[in-house]
Design an enzyme around this catalytic site. Structure first.
Site, mmCIF file in Angstrom:
data_model
loop_
_atom_site.group_PDB
_atom_site.id
_atom_site.type_symbol
_atom_site.label_atom_id
_atom_site.label_comp_id
_atom_site.label_asym_id
_atom_site.label_seq_id
_atom_site.Cartn_x
_atom_site.Cartn_y
_atom_site.Cartn_z
ATOM 1 N N CYS A 11 21.423 68.559 -7.793
ATOM 2 C CA CYS A 11 22.807 68.907 -7.458
ATOM 3 C C CYS A 11 23.697 68.036 -8.345
ATOM 4 C CB CYS A 11 23.075 68.620 -5.985
ATOM 5 S SG CYS A 11 22.787 66.889 -5.561
ATOM 6 N N HIS A 45 23.428 58.344 -2.479
ATOM 7 C CA HIS A 45 23.634 58.260 -1.017
ATOM 8 C C HIS A 45 24.754 57.307 -0.628
ATOM 9 C CE1 HIS A 45 19.949 60.334 -0.498
ATOM 10 N NE2 HIS A 45 19.146 59.334 -0.700
ATOM 11 N N HIS A 73 18.981 58.011 8.027
ATOM 12 C CA HIS A 73 19.161 58.371 6.619
ATOM 13 C C HIS A 73 20.105 57.373 5.944
ATOM 14 C CE1 HIS A 73 20.241 60.589 3.025
ATOM 15 N NE2 HIS A 73 19.192 61.361 3.247
ATOM 16 N N GLU A 80 22.294 57.661 3.695
ATOM 17 C CA GLU A 80 23.691 58.113 3.550
ATOM 18 C C GLU A 80 24.481 57.810 4.829
ATOM 19 O OE1 GLU A 80 24.441 62.313 2.493
ATOM 20 O OE2 GLU A 80 26.259 62.145 3.695
ATOM 21 N N THR A 82 26.455 64.884 4.458
ATOM 22 C CA THR A 82 26.696 65.973 3.497
ATOM 23 C C THR A 82 25.657 67.096 3.577
ATOM 24 O OG1 THR A 82 25.517 64.694 1.843
ATOM 25 C CG2 THR A 82 27.922 64.585 1.773
ATOM 26 N N SER A 125 13.649 65.691 2.148
ATOM 27 C CA SER A 125 13.843 66.549 3.324
ATOM 28 C C SER A 125 14.528 67.857 2.956
ATOM 29 C CB SER A 125 14.615 65.815 4.418
ATOM 30 O OG SER A 125 15.841 65.396 3.923
ATOM 31 N N ASN A 126 15.407 67.843 1.946
ATOM 32 C CA ASN A 126 16.063 69.109 1.593
ATOM 33 C C ASN A 126 15.058 70.077 0.956
ATOM 34 O OD1 ASN A 126 16.797 69.445 -1.502
ATOM 35 N ND2 ASN A 126 16.977 67.281 -1.049
ATOM 36 N N SER A 161 16.417 66.853 -5.637
ATOM 37 C CA SER A 161 15.948 65.667 -6.360
ATOM 38 C C SER A 161 14.841 66.015 -7.358
ATOM 39 C CB SER A 161 15.452 64.630 -5.344
ATOM 40 O OG SER A 161 14.636 65.245 -4.374
#
Ligand code: F3S
Length: 284
Positions: free
Chosen positions: A14, A77, A127, A129, A167, A224-225, A267
């Site tokens: 991203c 993050h 997390h 972030e 986010t 995780s994404n 990532s």
């Protein structure tokens, strides 16, 4: 014979991840010792490639006291206010690769809490972030991650809350949580801080999975994404595989006729996607 292979438009890095990697690359080319505060991204191969260039991952500011002075890169993050301060005091140069979308949340939380508003962060408390965001609050800050937690949420005497989201939080779940806050009679000041990059990647992946005979989701086990992308694709395509690199699929692609779809987590570096893409195109 070439097989039809389609890659989603927004597969891989991203904006924030690409920016962080670029800043780290620049730092690593300066000939000074370079440290990242936590792994730059959740991708072992990428981290290893930086380790080869001399970049060291630190998990805590205290580690810097025994290391030669150099450049510390804060990953996308972001970190808490305290960590910024502690890093500054070490005398190292600091490069802030916090994603600007995360930085915006820090600013909201800092300003709103200074004005006396209580903060609620919707996200995963473990997390990095979210830990960073919490560290920008100057007043009471609660993290809520599950439906059970929202149901239980109760603050006698306090009515107004400023609510922000991690986010990458699921947007539908976020709206459901907000409805419960409203039903409970709280005045909520909502800042929708969910980043579009995740939603767009997920929508594209689902659309492609529907049209593909085989779907490959490339991402690190820890990402995780990427795992979420796998779940989404698996729901629409039985032959969905979660792979870290081309090695996981070599010689094992099912011979199902029809196009192969590829997507990748935020990532996953481009060269890993390209390796998979060129391999599957010729694998039979
Ligand atoms: Fe930034 Fe969104 Fe990526 S917040 S790090 S661009 S997922």
């Amino acid at each position: 014979m070439e097989r039809e292979v389609v890659v989603t438009k927004n597969a891989g890095f991203c904006f924030g991840a690409a920016r962080a990697v670029e800043l780290l690359e620049k730092a690593a080319s300066e000939g000074k010792p370079v440290y990242t505060y936590g792994p730059i991204l959740n991708n072992d191969r990428l981290v290893e490639s930086f380790t080869k260039k001399g970049v060291k991952v630190i998990e805590d500011v205290s580690e810097l006291k025994d290391l030669p002075k150099g450049i510390v890169v804060i990953r996308s993050h972001g970190v808490s206010k305290e960590v910024y301060k502690a890093l500054d005091e070490t005398g190292n140069e600091v490069i802030d690769a916090t994603c600007p979308f995360v930085k915006r949340i820090h600013k909201i939380v800092d300003e709103r809490s200074k004005n006396g508003e209580k903060i609620v962060v919707i996200g995963n408390p473990t997390h990095p972030e979210v830990k960073g965001i919490v560290g920008w609050s100057n007043s009471e800050c609660t993290v809520i991650n599950t439906m059970e937690e929202v149901e239980k949420f109760c603050r006698a005497g306090i009515k107004d809350f400023c609510i922000v989201a991690q986010t990458t939080f699921n947007s539908n779940k976020f709206q459901e949580f907000l409805d419960i806050f409203r039903k409970k009679g709280y005045n909520i000041n909502v800042m929708n801080t969910i980043c579009d990059a995740t939603r767009i990647r997920q929508t594209e992946a689902a659309e492609l999975a529907k049209k593909s005979a085989v779907m490959l989701v490339i991402g690190d086990e820890k990402s995780s994404n990427s795992r979420k992308l796998y779940d989404i694709c698996k729901a629409d395509c039985d032959h969905t595989y979660f792979i870290q690199s081309v090695e996981d699929i070599r010689g094992q692609l099912p011979v199902t006729p029809g196009p192969i779809g590829i997507t990748a987590g935020a990532s996953t570096p481009k060269y890993i996607i390209e390796e998979v893409q060129s391999y599957v195109r010729h694998d039979f």
